[in-house]
Design a protein around this motif. Structure first.
Motif, PDB file in Angstrom:
ATOM      1  N   HIS A  41      40.784  56.316  52.821  1.00 39.06           N
ATOM      2  CA  HIS A  41      39.691  55.687  51.760  1.00 39.06           C
ATOM      3  C   HIS A  41      38.541  55.381  52.655  1.00 39.06           C
ATOM      4  CE1 HIS A  41      42.436  55.550  48.302  1.00 39.06           C
ATOM      5  NE2 HIS A  41      43.392  55.460  49.095  1.00 39.06           N
ATOM      6  N   LEU A  42      38.404  55.291  53.737  1.00 42.60           N
ATOM      7  CA  LEU A  42      37.422  54.681  54.342  1.00 42.60           C
ATOM      8  C   LEU A  42      36.346  56.037  54.384  1.00 42.60           C
ATOM      9  CD1 LEU A  42      38.585  52.784  57.666  1.00 42.60           C
ATOM     10  CD2 LEU A  42      37.906  51.898  55.604  1.00 42.60           C
ATOM     11  N   PHE A  43      36.960  57.255  54.243  1.00 41.90           N
ATOM     12  CA  PHE A  43      36.054  58.387  54.417  1.00 41.90           C
ATOM     13  C   PHE A  43      35.591  58.725  53.082  1.00 41.90           C
ATOM     14  CE2 PHE A  43      38.430  58.578  58.253  1.00 41.90           C
ATOM     15  CZ  PHE A  43      37.442  58.677  59.288  1.00 41.90           C
ATOM     16  N   TRP A  44      36.015  58.270  52.119  1.00 34.69           N
ATOM     17  CA  TRP A  44      35.805  58.578  50.561  1.00 34.69           C
ATOM     18  C   TRP A  44      35.199  57.373  49.732  1.00 34.69           C
ATOM     19  CZ3 TRP A  44      36.453  63.008  47.881  1.00 34.69           C
ATOM     20  CH2 TRP A  44      36.209  62.858  46.672  1.00 34.69           C
ATOM     21  N   SER A  45      35.503  56.217  49.964  1.00 32.78           N
ATOM     22  CA  SER A  45      34.649  55.362  49.131  1.00 32.78           C
ATOM     23  C   SER A  45      33.933  54.221  49.961  1.00 32.78           C
ATOM     24  CB  SER A  45      35.796  54.653  48.020  1.00 32.78           C
ATOM     25  OG  SER A  45      36.858  54.050  48.806  1.00 32.78           O
ATOM     26  N   SER A  46      33.765  54.308  51.231  1.00 30.26           N
ATOM     27  CA  SER A  46      33.025  53.370  51.848  1.00 30.26           C
ATOM     28  C   SER A  46      31.488  53.438  51.682  1.00 30.26           C
ATOM     29  CB  SER A  46      33.470  53.306  53.410  1.00 30.26           C
ATOM     30  OG  SER A  46      33.113  54.701  53.893  1.00 30.26           O
ATOM     31  N   HIS A  47      30.537  52.456  52.010  1.00 30.21           N
ATOM     32  CA  HIS A  47      29.247  52.408  51.886  1.00 30.21           C
ATOM     33  C   HIS A  47      28.687  52.400  53.140  1.00 30.21           C
ATOM     34  CE1 HIS A  47      28.259  53.148  47.390  1.00 30.21           C
ATOM     35  NE2 HIS A  47      29.568  52.826  47.304  1.00 30.21           N
ATOM     36  N   THR A  48      27.512  52.513  53.180  1.00 30.50           N
ATOM     37  CA  THR A  48      26.396  51.787  54.221  1.00 30.50           C
ATOM     38  C   THR A  48      25.362  51.282  53.555  1.00 30.50           C
ATOM     39  OG1 THR A  48      25.252  53.989  54.389  1.00 30.50           O
ATOM     40  CG2 THR A  48      26.997  53.759  56.108  1.00 30.50           C
ATOM     41  N   ARG A  49      24.735  50.327  54.447  1.00 34.89           N
ATOM     42  CA  ARG A  49      23.340  49.525  53.781  1.00 34.89           C
ATOM     43  C   ARG A  49      22.418  50.520  53.294  1.00 34.89           C
ATOM     44  NH1 ARG A  49      20.714  46.324  58.092  1.00 34.89           N
ATOM     45  NH2 ARG A  49      19.902  48.363  58.622  1.00 34.89           N
ATOM     46  N   ASP A  50      22.143  51.753  53.949  1.00 34.40           N
ATOM     47  CA  ASP A  50      21.179  52.690  53.577  1.00 34.40           C
ATOM     48  C   ASP A  50      21.526  53.680  52.567  1.00 34.40           C
ATOM     49  OD1 ASP A  50      19.615  51.454  55.724  1.00 34.40           O
ATOM     50  OD2 ASP A  50      20.579  52.752  57.058  1.00 34.40           O
ATOM     51  N   SER A  51      22.754  53.773  51.952  1.00 36.45           N
ATOM     52  CA  SER A  51      23.222  54.552  50.898  1.00 36.45           C
ATOM     53  C   SER A  51      23.702  53.819  49.795  1.00 36.45           C
ATOM     54  CB  SER A  51      24.016  55.519  51.623  1.00 36.45           C
ATOM     55  OG  SER A  51      24.774  56.429  50.581  1.00 36.45           O
ATOM     56  N   GLU A  52      23.473  54.576  48.686  1.00 36.39           N
ATOM     57  CA  GLU A  52      23.929  53.679  47.318  1.00 36.39           C
ATOM     58  C   GLU A  52      25.074  54.479  46.848  1.00 36.39           C
ATOM     59  OE1 GLU A  52      23.044  51.392  45.865  1.00 36.39           O
ATOM     60  OE2 GLU A  52      20.984  50.921  46.987  1.00 36.39           O
ATOM     61  N   GLN A  53      25.419  55.841  47.553  1.00 40.25           N
ATOM     62  CA  GLN A  53      26.637  56.645  47.248  1.00 40.25           C
ATOM     63  C   GLN A  53      27.739  56.527  48.211  1.00 40.25           C
ATOM     64  OE1 GLN A  53      26.296  58.339  44.259  1.00 40.25           O
ATOM     65  NE2 GLN A  53      24.330  57.833  44.106  1.00 40.25           N
ATOM     66  N   GLU A  54      28.846  56.637  47.704  1.00 38.13           N
ATOM     67  CA  GLU A  54      30.176  56.656  48.635  1.00 38.13           C
ATOM     68  C   GLU A  54      30.158  57.884  49.340  1.00 38.13           C
ATOM     69  OE1 GLU A  54      33.397  56.802  45.657  1.00 38.13           O
ATOM     70  OE2 GLU A  54      33.246  54.518  45.325  1.00 38.13           O
ATOM     71  N   SER A  55      30.746  57.618  50.752  1.00 39.64           N
ATOM     72  CA  SER A  55      30.614  58.633  51.424  1.00 39.64           C
ATOM     73  C   SER A  55      31.126  60.068  51.255  1.00 39.64           C
ATOM     74  CB  SER A  55      31.284  58.299  52.794  1.00 39.64           C
ATOM     75  OG  SER A  55      32.545  57.920  52.492  1.00 39.64           O
ATOM     76  N   ARG A  56      32.339  59.965  50.301  1.00 37.88           N
ATOM     77  CA  ARG A  56      32.824  61.358  49.855  1.00 37.88           C
ATOM     78  C   ARG A  56      33.258  62.356  50.965  1.00 37.88           C
ATOM     79  NH1 ARG A  56      33.951  61.156  44.211  1.00 37.88           N
ATOM     80  NH2 ARG A  56      33.483  59.051  43.520  1.00 37.88           N
ATOM     81  N   GLU A  57      33.588  61.929  52.011  1.00 39.94           N
ATOM     82  CA  GLU A  57      33.719  63.064  53.090  1.00 39.94           C
ATOM     83  C   GLU A  57      35.470  63.700  53.024  1.00 39.94           C
ATOM     84  OE1 GLU A  57      32.726  61.549  57.102  1.00 39.94           O
ATOM     85  OE2 GLU A  57      31.611  60.213  56.303  1.00 39.94           O
ATOM     86  N   GLY A  58      35.191  64.784  52.200  1.00 43.34           N
ATOM     87  CA  GLY A  58      36.838  65.267  51.725  1.00 43.34           C
ATOM     88  C   GLY A  58      37.341  65.909  52.997  1.00 43.34           C
ATOM     89  N   LYS A  59      36.534  66.361  54.078  1.00 44.28           N
ATOM     90  CA  LYS A  59      37.085  66.973  55.010  1.00 44.28           C
ATOM     91  C   LYS A  59      37.881  65.810  55.901  1.00 44.28           C
ATOM     92  CE  LYS A  59      36.051  69.859  58.846  1.00 44.28           C
ATOM     93  NZ  LYS A  59      35.159  70.710  59.797  1.00 44.28           N
ATOM     94  N   ARG A  60      37.310  64.746  56.085  1.00 45.26           N
ATOM     95  CA  ARG A  60      38.027  63.835  56.773  1.00 45.26           C
ATOM     96  C   ARG A  60      39.254  63.306  56.026  1.00 45.26           C
ATOM     97  NH1 ARG A  60      34.392  61.435  60.899  1.00 45.26           N
ATOM     98  NH2 ARG A  60      36.619  60.921  61.586  1.00 45.26           N
ATOM     99  N   VAL A  61      38.904  63.302  54.907  1.00 48.58           N
ATOM    100  CA  VAL A  61      40.280  62.795  54.043  1.00 48.58           C
ATOM    101  C   VAL A  61      41.244  63.692  54.375  1.00 48.58           C
ATOM    102  CG1 VAL A  61      41.228  62.185  51.801  1.00 48.58           C
ATOM    103  CG2 VAL A  61      38.596  61.595  52.411  1.00 48.58           C
TER     104      VAL A  61
END
Length: 795
Positions: free
Chosen positions: A677-697
């Motif tokens: 889930h850290l690669f799918w729904s986590s956020h950074t301060r500079d991004s409003e969107q979830e990370s959604r890194e399906g490959k890492r998932v």
């Protein structure tokens, strides 16, 4: 009186003597009534005299004598009624009054004299005051205590409705007399009866002392009836009561020097006379109490008077204590004098007097906190001079505990207790167990009434008051007597922190730092319950500052200061080997910092999270606790929004790496699955969107399947496959393109291959049910024709 056998028990002997006496009474009364019916008065008087002769006995106990006395009195009423009829027919009672005085024995003579005298008074042939005086003087002829008491009781009974009750005036005195003559009559009768009653104590052998005291207790009501008669005289006013009645009664009480008589008669005075009379004579009465015999329990007397006047003050129909009567001051001064003079008074009785004083202050002068504090101060003075042992115990401890609970129960406000300068100092006289009990009582009162402590001074005062629950005591046992009680007590202290609530945020910070000093000294066994509450209070304070950011330019710096306070407090828990608790508090701190966008929010959040991760790596070794901690860390990090890429990626990488390093394969599998889930729904301060890194998932999920396949336990392996399958379904339905129906089919087929190899049992049934429920979910999605409806997936 016939002799009785010596072989009978005392009770049987008394019963036999009474039966024989009653037979004589029955026979003589029958003959008396026959003579009365035939109008033979002289013969009737002879039989009456014979009947009354039975009252001359000295062999009956008071209880048995009373039964005989009542039987004789019932028969004498027939004679009295006959005499009234004779008077109505014109017969002169004065002649008869003279005649009966020639009866042979004095006891029958005086009973007949009183009976005829009562009719004589009704006849109005002579002034009633003279007849009353004559009768009360004549009764001096019987000096045997028991016989004399009952004789005078009969006199009081026969004349109860005939006493002059006319107020004293400045004019000529009425012929029949006024209330002063009634007072002379009753007071003389009272004096003589009391002397007879006291004399009983000094008759017989010393070994029968207890028996005589019991008999005296049985007869005391006869003496007390005189005081009841006095109270029933309506013409007695406060002036007459204070100058004549009370003065005469108390002189007799003091002069008799008998503890039984003094204690009983003083209580009688309190109970029978009106409250207004007591208020007017309070000083004199209390001074007399100090003059009583040293053996008299003055505590009961004073408490009875205080309770009576306190009840009077709180009665609805009264106007309360008059302003010119300084009730509390009078009682306080007189009680202090009595305590000082009576050094032999037991300490528990002394404290019981203080209890009555504090009750008086609270009932009559509720607003005068200084009165209550004065009682507490005098109690301290008493202990400093009277109590020799270092710590009080037993009855004294129970009385002091009762004393201290009274203001707690009445005020229902710990803030008021803090205003009592001498309340908390009294705790020091208790043993550790008693100090702890009263502290728990105060804390429960605070919680029950939700009393908020709003200043640092109040918090300091309160925590010092309940110190036995805050810090270790020098006299406490090495181990708690009951560990469950200890946990409950410390749980109360944790709840108390929620009631530390200042009106301003800056004051709240001062309160928390003050409380930290107290709780920090509590030792490892206590801080696990108290410091976490302080940490959460600090987090709430930071949110409070955040909400006031428009009014306070320095709010950001203050937030940083609060988190520093929380950080130091949590480290104290970590150093005390409470790693799991500290880890959770650090995580909560990072979430709070994430919620508040102040200048150092990322730095604080990173510090708190890294501290939590360090505790996980260095301090937590048990496998179950490790899995729980890493799952909590991953879930917390997923919610964080304040980290920049610079801080976000290293922390995420460390969490995934830590997940794969768990000791047990099932734990590894589950942790890696969660870390996806850290690669799918986590956020950074500079991004409003979830990370959604399906490959890492997908990498995480494939690794989870691989780890699951390495499990030697088939049941655990299949269970893990089902769990990973459910995680695949989650991402598929969330739109992860890397998760395809082909992959899903492969996982389903792998599970189906393994299911037959499971040993039948409850565990296998649960795994199979979990799997079947998963397949049912897929079918429902297919039938619903949802956006991600598993099209083409056949199983």
């Amino acid at each position: 009186m016939p002799a009785t056998s010596q072989t009978l028990s005392p009770q049987e002997e008394q019963e036999k003597l009474l039966e024989e006496a009653l037979q004589v009474v029955k026979m003589q009364s029958f003959q008396m009534k026959r003579c009365l019916d035939k109008a033979k008065l002289m013969d009737a008087l002879k039989h009456a005299s014979s009947m009354l002769g039975e009252l001359r006995t000295s062999m009956l106990s008071p209880k048995t004598y009373y039964e005989l006395y009542m039987s004789v009195c019932d028969e004498l009423r027939h004679l009295e009624l006959f005499l009234v009829e004779e008077f109505n027919k014109g017969r002169k009672i004065s002649d008869l009054y003279e005649l009966v005085q020639y009866a042979g024995n004095i006891v029958p003579r005086l009973y007949l004299l009183i009976t005829v005298g009562a009719v004589y008074i009704r006849a109005n042939e002579a002034p009633r005051k003279d007849i009353l005086k004559d009768l009360v003087e004549m009764c001096r002829g019987v000096q045997h205590p028991q016989r004399g008491l009952f004789l005078r009781s009969y006199l009081l009974q026969c004349t109860r409705n005939m006493l002059p009750d006319i107020a004293v005036t400045s004019g000529p005195k009425p012929e029949d007399g006024d209330v002063r003559d009634s007072l002379d009559f009753i007071l003389l009768n009272f004096s003589e009866m009391n002397k007879l009653w006291v004399r009983m104590q000094h008759q017989g052998h010393s070994r029968e002392r207890d028996k005589r005291e019991r008999e005296r207790q049985e007869l005391r009501i006869l003496v007390g009836t005189n005081l009841v008669r006095l109270s029933q005289l309506e013409s007695i006013d406060v002036n007459l009561y204070s100058k004549v009645v009370l003065k005469s009664v108390l002189e007799q009480v003091v002069s008799c020097r008998d503890e039984i008589a003094q204690e009983y008669l003083m209580e009688c005075v309190i109970q029978v006379f009106p409250d207004e009379f007591h208020l007017a004579t309070l000083d004199f009465f209390l001074k007399t109490v100090g003059d009583l015999h040293q053996s008299v329990n003055v505590k009961n007397i004073i408490i009875a008077l205080i309770d009576r006047l306190a009840s009077f003050a709180n009665r609805d129909e009264t106007s309360g204590i008059p302003e010119d009567v300084h009730l509390f001051d009078i009682f306080s001064d007189q009680v202090a004098s009595i305590i000082q003079a009576r050094t032999e008074l037991p300490s528990e009785d002394v404290i019981a007097l203080q209890v009555s004083l504090i009750n008086l202050a609270l009932k009559c002068y509720r607003q005068r906190i200084d009165y209550v504090d004065k009682v507490l101060k005098s109690t301290i003075d008493i202990f400093s001079t009277r109590v020799q042992q270092e710590k009080i115990e037993g009855a004294v401890s129970r009385e002091l505990l009762r004393l201290l609970k009274i203001p707690v129960d009445n005020y229902k406000d710990v803030l008021t207790l803090l205003q009592l300068n001498h309340f908390a100092p009294l705790f020091t006289y208790f043993s550790y167990a008693a100090r702890k009990d009263i502290s728990v009582y105060v804390v429960n009162n605070l919680i029950e009434h939700s009393t908020q402590l709003r200043t640092q001074t109040q918090v300091d005062g309160f925590l010092e008051m309940v110190a036995p629950l805050v810090v270790d005591q020098g006299d406490q046992p090495a181990e708690p007597d009951d560990p469950e009680d200890f946990v409950e007590e410390q749980g109360l202290m944790g709840r108390v922190v929620n009631l530390f609530q200042a009106e301003a945020a800056d004051d709240q910070y001062l309160i928390l730092t003050a409380a930290r000093k107290h709780f920090g000294s509590g030792g490892e066994s206590r801080i696990r319950y108290t410091l976490p509450a302080l940490v959460f209070a600090a987090y709430r304070l930071s949110v409070w500052y955040y909400k006031q950011r428009e009014e306070d330019d320095k709010w950001s710096k203050k937030c940083a200061k609060i988190f520093k306070f929380a950080h130091q407090t949590i480290l104290a828990l970590a150093k005390a080997d409470m790693s799991e608790l500290a880890l959770r508090l650090f995580i909560q701190g990072s979430l709070t910092a994430n919620q508040i966008n102040f200048d150092q929010s990322e730095t604080v959040a990173y510090e708190f999270f890294s501290q939590a991760f360090s505790l996980y790596e260095e301090e937590i070794s048990e496998s179950r606790a490790q899995l729980s901690a890493i799952t909590l860390l991953i879930g917390t990090f997923e919610r964080m929004r304040c980290f920049s890429e610079e801080n976000h990626d290293p922390l995420r990488t460390q969490l995934v790496l830590a997940s794969s390093k768990l000791m047990k394969k099932p734990d590894q599998c589950r942790a890696v699955t969660v870390s996806s889930h850290l690669f799918w729904s986590s956020h950074t301060r500079d991004s409003e969107q979830e990370s959604r890194e399906g490959k890492r998932v997908m990498e995480c999920l494939k690794k989870s399947l691989r780890i699951a396949g390495q499990c030697m336990d088939v049941s655990a392996q299949v269970q893990l496959y089902v769990e990973v399958l459910n995680r695949y379904l989650f991402y598929y339905e969330k739109g992860a393109g890397e998760v395809t129906t082909v992959i899903l089919k492969q996982v389903i087929e792998k599970i189906k291959e393994q299911l037959p190899s499971l040993e039948s049992g409850e565990e296998a049934d649960q795994i199979n049910k979990h799997f079947q429920n998963t397949l049912v979910h897929i079918r429902h999605q297919q039938e619903a024709e949802a956006e991600h409806n598993y099209a083409g997936l056949v199983f």
